[in-house]
Motif scaffolding. Structure first.
Motif, PDB file in Angstrom:
ATOM      1  N   THR A  56       1.026  -0.868  -0.478  1.00  0.00           N
ATOM      2  CA  THR A  56      -0.007  -0.154   0.204  1.00  0.00           C
ATOM      3  C   THR A  56       1.153   1.373  -0.090  1.00  0.00           C
ATOM      4  O   THR A  56       1.821   1.622   0.457  1.00  0.00           O
ATOM      5  N   TYR A  57       0.554   2.372  -1.128  1.00  0.00           N
ATOM      6  CA  TYR A  57       1.110   3.133  -1.527  1.00  0.00           C
ATOM      7  C   TYR A  57       0.576   4.537  -0.441  1.00  0.00           C
ATOM      8  O   TYR A  57      -0.185   4.578  -1.380  1.00  0.00           O
ATOM      9  N   ILE A  58       0.775   5.249   0.486  1.00  0.00           N
ATOM     10  CA  ILE A  58      -0.120   6.124   0.554  1.00  0.00           C
ATOM     11  C   ILE A  58       0.830   7.309   0.741  1.00  0.00           C
ATOM     12  O   ILE A  58       1.683   7.904   1.176  1.00  0.00           O
ATOM     13  N   SER A  59       0.314   9.013  -0.302  1.00  0.00           N
ATOM     14  CA  SER A  59       0.640   9.926  -1.031  1.00  0.00           C
ATOM     15  C   SER A  59       0.096  10.683  -0.483  1.00  0.00           C
ATOM     16  O   SER A  59      -1.219  11.103   0.088  1.00  0.00           O
ATOM     17  N   ILE A  60       0.989  11.724   0.788  1.00  0.00           N
ATOM     18  CA  ILE A  60      -0.015  13.219   0.945  1.00  0.00           C
ATOM     19  C   ILE A  60       0.334  14.338   0.154  1.00  0.00           C
ATOM     20  O   ILE A  60       1.979  14.527   0.092  1.00  0.00           O
ATOM     21  N   VAL A  73       8.323  15.941   6.681  1.00  0.00           N
ATOM     22  CA  VAL A  73       9.440  15.029   6.084  1.00  0.00           C
ATOM     23  C   VAL A  73      10.726  15.584   6.590  1.00  0.00           C
ATOM     24  O   VAL A  73      11.146  14.219   7.077  1.00  0.00           O
ATOM     25  N   GLY A  74      11.219  16.693   6.917  1.00  0.00           N
ATOM     26  CA  GLY A  74      11.521  16.646   8.033  1.00  0.00           C
ATOM     27  C   GLY A  74      13.115  16.750   7.362  1.00  0.00           C
ATOM     28  O   GLY A  74      13.445  16.561   5.823  1.00  0.00           O
ATOM     29  N   GLN A  75      14.448  17.033   8.221  1.00  0.00           N
ATOM     30  CA  GLN A  75      15.646  16.909   7.583  1.00  0.00           C
ATOM     31  C   GLN A  75      16.118  15.305   6.938  1.00  0.00           C
ATOM     32  O   GLN A  75      16.004  14.575   7.540  1.00  0.00           O
ATOM     33  N   ASP A  76      15.708  15.063   5.561  1.00  0.00           N
ATOM     34  CA  ASP A  76      17.022  14.686   5.119  1.00  0.00           C
ATOM     35  C   ASP A  76      15.489  12.543   5.285  1.00  0.00           C
ATOM     36  O   ASP A  76      16.230  11.640   6.231  1.00  0.00           O
ATOM     37  N   GLY A  77      14.500  12.986   5.095  1.00  0.00           N
ATOM     38  CA  GLY A  77      13.191  12.341   5.860  1.00  0.00           C
ATOM     39  C   GLY A  77      13.267  11.377   6.870  1.00  0.00           C
ATOM     40  O   GLY A  77      11.887  11.042   7.155  1.00  0.00           O
ATOM     41  N   GLU A  78      13.544  12.250   7.744  1.00  0.00           N
ATOM     42  CA  GLU A  78      13.540  11.654   9.608  1.00  0.00           C
ATOM     43  C   GLU A  78      11.917  11.379  10.129  1.00  0.00           C
ATOM     44  O   GLU A  78      11.219  10.734  10.761  1.00  0.00           O
ATOM     45  N   VAL A  79      10.821  13.245   9.730  1.00  0.00           N
ATOM     46  CA  VAL A  79       9.679  13.184  10.426  1.00  0.00           C
ATOM     47  C   VAL A  79       9.091  11.974   9.744  1.00  0.00           C
ATOM     48  O   VAL A  79       8.258  11.192  10.146  1.00  0.00           O
ATOM     49  N   LEU A  80       9.672  12.527   7.890  1.00  0.00           N
ATOM     50  CA  LEU A  80       8.654  10.998   7.566  1.00  0.00           C
ATOM     51  C   LEU A  80       8.528   9.739   7.571  1.00  0.00           C
ATOM     52  O   LEU A  80       7.530   8.846   7.842  1.00  0.00           O
ATOM     53  N   ASP A  81      10.873   9.209   8.134  1.00  0.00           N
ATOM     54  CA  ASP A  81       9.626   7.929   8.676  1.00  0.00           C
ATOM     55  C   ASP A  81       9.371   7.531   9.867  1.00  0.00           C
ATOM     56  O   ASP A  81       9.044   6.610   9.738  1.00  0.00           O
ATOM     57  N   ALA A  82       9.341   8.461  10.557  1.00  0.00           N
ATOM     58  CA  ALA A  82       8.673   8.217  11.559  1.00  0.00           C
ATOM     59  C   ALA A  82       7.651   8.169  11.585  1.00  0.00           C
ATOM     60  O   ALA A  82       6.631   7.088  12.152  1.00  0.00           O
ATOM     61  N   LEU A  83       7.010   8.617  10.741  1.00  0.00           N
ATOM     62  CA  LEU A  83       4.714   8.606  10.175  1.00  0.00           C
ATOM     63  C   LEU A  83       4.836   7.709   9.897  1.00  0.00           C
ATOM     64  O   LEU A  83       3.668   7.282   9.927  1.00  0.00           O
ATOM     65  N   GLN A  84       5.148   7.387   9.092  1.00  0.00           N
ATOM     66  CA  GLN A  84       5.158   6.296   8.043  1.00  0.00           C
ATOM     67  C   GLN A  84       5.943   5.301   9.445  1.00  0.00           C
ATOM     68  O   GLN A  84       4.703   4.202   9.330  1.00  0.00           O
ATOM     69  N   GLU A  85       6.580   4.959  10.217  1.00  0.00           N
ATOM     70  CA  GLU A  85       6.100   3.782  11.064  1.00  0.00           C
ATOM     71  C   GLU A  85       4.815   3.913  12.317  1.00  0.00           C
ATOM     72  O   GLU A  85       4.913   3.046  12.627  1.00  0.00           O
ATOM     73  N   LEU A  86       4.920   5.053  12.958  1.00  0.00           N
ATOM     74  CA  LEU A  86       3.246   5.521  13.423  1.00  0.00           C
ATOM     75  C   LEU A  86       2.640   5.068  12.827  1.00  0.00           C
ATOM     76  O   LEU A  86       1.344   4.873  13.308  1.00  0.00           O
ATOM     77  N   THR A  87       2.524   5.317  11.563  1.00  0.00           N
ATOM     78  CA  THR A  87       1.609   4.776  10.482  1.00  0.00           C
ATOM     79  C   THR A  87       1.171   3.009  10.182  1.00  0.00           C
ATOM     80  O   THR A  87      -0.426   2.508  10.245  1.00  0.00           O
ATOM     81  N   ARG A  88       2.244   2.490  10.603  1.00  0.00           N
ATOM     82  CA  ARG A  88       2.061   1.140  10.722  1.00  0.00           C
ATOM     83  C   ARG A  88       1.795   0.542  11.991  1.00  0.00           C
ATOM     84  O   ARG A  88       0.952  -0.450  11.371  1.00  0.00           O
ATOM     85  N   LEU A  89       1.946   1.509  12.358  1.00  0.00           N
ATOM     86  CA  LEU A  89       1.470   1.275  13.717  1.00  0.00           C
ATOM     87  C   LEU A  89      -0.012   0.969  14.242  1.00  0.00           C
ATOM     88  O   LEU A  89      -0.364   0.182  14.885  1.00  0.00           O
ATOM     89  N   SER A  90      -0.526   2.151  13.707  1.00  0.00           N
ATOM     90  CA  SER A  90      -1.919   2.267  13.547  1.00  0.00           C
ATOM     91  C   SER A  90      -2.936   1.067  13.004  1.00  0.00           C
ATOM     92  O   SER A  90      -3.898   0.591  13.054  1.00  0.00           O
ATOM     93  N   LEU A 103       4.521   5.916   2.952  1.00  0.00           N
ATOM     94  CA  LEU A 103       4.135   6.773   2.971  1.00  0.00           C
ATOM     95  C   LEU A 103       5.061   7.767   2.676  1.00  0.00           C
ATOM     96  O   LEU A 103       6.361   8.227   2.860  1.00  0.00           O
ATOM     97  N   ASP A 104       4.685   8.478   1.690  1.00  0.00           N
ATOM     98  CA  ASP A 104       5.338   9.731   1.069  1.00  0.00           C
ATOM     99  C   ASP A 104       4.763  11.084   1.189  1.00  0.00           C
ATOM    100  O   ASP A 104       3.031  10.983   0.986  1.00  0.00           O
ATOM    101  N   ILE A 105       5.737  12.067   0.761  1.00  0.00           N
ATOM    102  CA  ILE A 105       4.809  13.492   0.723  1.00  0.00           C
ATOM    103  C   ILE A 105       5.455  14.185  -0.141  1.00  0.00           C
ATOM    104  O   ILE A 105       6.378  14.784   0.524  1.00  0.00           O
TER     105      ILE A 105
END
Length: 175
Positions: A56-60, A73-90, A103-105
């Motif tokens: 599943t690919y999700i884009s914002i 997105v954050g620096q070097d995608g760090e925030v994006l990676d964290a949001l992806q992990e939180l979304t996976r946990l959800s 997850l892509d932004i």
């Protein structure tokens, strides 16, 4: 005497409707989670869901390039990676099964994939030019996978070395 109404609590995980795949359900759960997050943060963005290649690919995305989306997105995608992990946990909490959603932004992953392909090509050129091996900068597991695949397509070998945040790829000639 008025008739008593019995309240039945909602199920935590609704049953999957016939014809709806697990990946589509995963996308819907993730989209709901992200929509709520965007509302709380007062950030405008549209959520697109796509199922391809067993993921599943999700884009914002936003109508106009928004600084607030860039902050996700954050620096070097760090925030994006964290949001992806939180979304996976959800998704995990709702379905009791692990998710491999991506997850892509604002198209960050696509731009980064192009950069990673260039990094792989540059390393391959050095090895093809006679250098024994090339150690790349550390990167996360998702990005290492993309580089490993690119190096394999170029006919060379790569392996990950190091631990934690220092884990990186070393490219060498095929044996």
């Amino acid at each position: 005497m008025p008739e008593e109404t019995q309240l039945v609590p909602e199920e935590v995980s609704a049953p999957v409707e016939p014809g709806v795949s697990r990946l589509e359900e995963e996308g819907d759960i993730a989209a709901d989670y992200l929509e709520e997050l965007l509302d709380i943060a007062d950030i405008d963005g549209d959520i697109d869901i796509e199922v391809r290649n067993g993921r599943t690919y999700i884009s914002i995305v936003a109508d106009e390039e928004s600084d607030s989306l860039q902050s996700l997105v954050g620096q070097d995608g760090e925030v994006l990676d964290a949001l992806q992990e939180l979304t996976r946990l959800s998704v995990l909490s709702a379905t009791e099964s692990r998710s491999r959603l991506v997850l892509d932004i604002s198209g960050y992953r696509g731009r980064r994939n192009e950069e990673l392909a260039k990094i792989a090509q540059d390393a391959a050129d050095l090895v093809s030019g006679g250098q024994e091996s090339v150690a790349l900068d550390p990167m996360g597991a998702y990005e290492r996978k993309i580089v490993h695949d690119a190096i394999a397509e170029l006919g060379l070998e790569s392996e990950s070395e190091g631990e934690g945040t220092r884990r990186h790829i070393v490219v060498s000639a095929a044996h």
